[in-house]
Design a protein around this motif. Structure first.
Motif, short mmCIF file in Angstrom:
data_model
loop_
_atom_site.label_atom_id
_atom_site.label_comp_id
_atom_site.label_asym_id
_atom_site.label_seq_id
_atom_site.Cartn_x
_atom_site.Cartn_y
_atom_site.Cartn_z
N ALA A 1 0.85 -1.19 0.00
CA ALA A 1 0.00 0.00 0.00
C ALA A 1 0.89 1.24 0.00
N PHE A 2 0.33 2.35 0.44
CA PHE A 2 1.07 3.60 0.54
C PHE A 2 1.40 3.82 2.01
N PRO A 3 2.44 4.61 2.32
CA PRO A 3 2.76 4.85 3.73
C PRO A 3 1.54 5.37 4.50
N GLY A 4 1.37 4.85 5.70
CA GLY A 4 0.25 5.27 6.54
C GLY A 4 -0.39 4.09 7.24
N PRO A 5 -1.56 4.30 7.79
CA PRO A 5 -2.21 3.25 8.60
C PRO A 5 -2.43 1.93 7.88
N LEU A 6 -2.81 1.96 6.59
CA LEU A 6 -3.03 0.70 5.88
C LEU A 6 -1.72 -0.07 5.76
N ARG A 7 -0.65 0.59 5.34
CA ARG A 7 0.64 -0.10 5.25
C ARG A 7 1.03 -0.66 6.61
N ASP A 8 0.84 0.12 7.65
CA ASP A 8 1.20 -0.35 8.99
C ASP A 8 0.46 -1.63 9.36
N ARG A 9 -0.83 -1.69 9.04
CA ARG A 9 -1.62 -2.90 9.33
C ARG A 9 -1.14 -4.09 8.50
N ILE B 1 2.01 -9.24 8.08
CA ILE B 1 3.10 -10.04 7.51
C ILE B 1 4.01 -10.53 8.63
N LEU B 2 4.36 -9.62 9.53
CA LEU B 2 5.30 -9.96 10.59
C LEU B 2 4.71 -10.92 11.62
N ASP B 3 3.38 -10.92 11.79
CA ASP B 3 2.78 -11.87 12.74
C ASP B 3 2.37 -13.17 12.05
N GLY B 4 2.61 -13.26 10.73
CA GLY B 4 2.35 -14.50 10.00
C GLY B 4 0.95 -14.66 9.46
N SER B 5 0.07 -13.70 9.71
CA SER B 5 -1.31 -13.85 9.23
C SER B 5 -1.49 -13.44 7.77
N VAL C 1 10.74 -5.99 3.14
CA VAL C 1 9.50 -5.27 3.42
C VAL C 1 9.85 -4.02 4.21
N VAL C 2 9.34 -2.87 3.76
CA VAL C 2 9.60 -1.63 4.50
C VAL C 2 8.30 -1.12 5.12
N ASP C 3 8.46 -0.44 6.25
CA ASP C 3 7.30 0.12 6.94
C ASP C 3 7.02 1.53 6.43
N SER C 4 6.10 2.22 7.06
CA SER C 4 5.71 3.56 6.61
C SER C 4 6.83 4.58 6.72
N ASP C 5 7.84 4.29 7.55
CA ASP C 5 8.99 5.18 7.68
C ASP C 5 10.15 4.74 6.80
N ASP C 6 9.89 3.82 5.87
CA ASP C 6 10.88 3.29 4.93
C ASP C 6 12.00 2.51 5.63
N ARG C 7 11.69 1.96 6.81
CA ARG C 7 12.65 1.12 7.53
C ARG C 7 12.45 -0.33 7.13
N LEU D 1 -8.44 -15.12 2.09
CA LEU D 1 -8.18 -15.41 3.51
C LEU D 1 -6.70 -15.30 3.84
N ASP D 2 -5.84 -15.73 2.92
CA ASP D 2 -4.40 -15.67 3.16
C ASP D 2 -3.85 -14.25 3.09
N GLU D 3 -4.65 -13.30 2.61
CA GLU D 3 -4.21 -11.90 2.65
C GLU D 3 -4.19 -11.37 4.08
N GLY D 4 -4.87 -12.06 4.99
CA GLY D 4 -4.77 -11.71 6.40
C GLY D 4 -5.33 -10.36 6.78
N GLU D 5 -6.29 -9.88 6.01
CA GLU D 5 -6.86 -8.57 6.28
C GLU D 5 -8.22 -8.66 6.97
N GLY D 6 -8.62 -9.87 7.34
CA GLY D 6 -9.86 -10.05 8.08
C GLY D 6 -11.11 -10.18 7.24
#
Length: 156
Positions: free
Chosen positions: A20-28, A33-37, A64-70, A94-99
């Motif tokens: 996605a784009f930096p912000g809340p959606l990318r953060d989610r 991804i990091l929790d495996g869902s 994979v980079v976060d919203s701060d490009d880390r 379901l495997d997209e893990g977005e609920g």
């Protein structure tokens, strides 16, 4: 480190992957991804073409980079399919893990994103829309490394 854990040099040489784009959606998405869902994602073929980027290939590893490009994780592509939007299946959703509990709900959320101002600007098409025939890239991946806790002396 596990045998699969990439070195700092490996990480520095890998392509970066942005969800996605930096912000809340990318953060989610990154958190999922990091929790495996989240083990799959969907992109627009036209987005790859517009950006002049090749499609992902099985075995490709990226950071994979976060919203701060880390850099926060390394994923490896395990599958890629290109098909019309109308053919996206529930397993992928379901495997997209977005609920999302169904394809229609998933599609509504993705259409909201793809019809958004940021996506239309990225594509250079203020009237961009998708329909059943729009080609999408379905990518499956696995998390290879969580980089959030790597050594503070890393230069990556």
């Amino acid at each position: 480190m596990t045998p699969d854990f990439p070195s700092a040099a490996d990480i520095a040489s890998m392509p970066r992957t942005e969800f996605a784009f930096p912000g809340p959606l990318r953060d989610r998405l990154v958190a999922a991804i990091l929790d495996g869902s989240k083990t799959s994602t969907t992109g627009l073929l036209v987005d790859y073409e517009h950006a002049g980027e090749p499609l992902p290939e099985v075995g490709l590893r990226s950071v994979v980079v976060d919203s701060d490009d880390r850099p926060v994780g390394v994923i490896e592509v395990t599958g890629v399919r290109v098909l019309p939007l109308a053919q996206v299946d529930l397993d992928h959703v379901l495997d997209e893990g977005e609920g999302h509990s169904g394809v229609a709900e998933w599609r509504a959320g993705h259409e909201w994103f793809w019809h958004g101002e940021e996506m239309r600007a990225a594509l250079g098409d203020p009237g961009f829309t998708v329909d059943d025939t729009t080609l999408v890239v379905l990518e499956r991946f696995r998390l290879v490394a969580d980089l959030r806790h790597r050594s503070r002396t890393s230069t990556v």
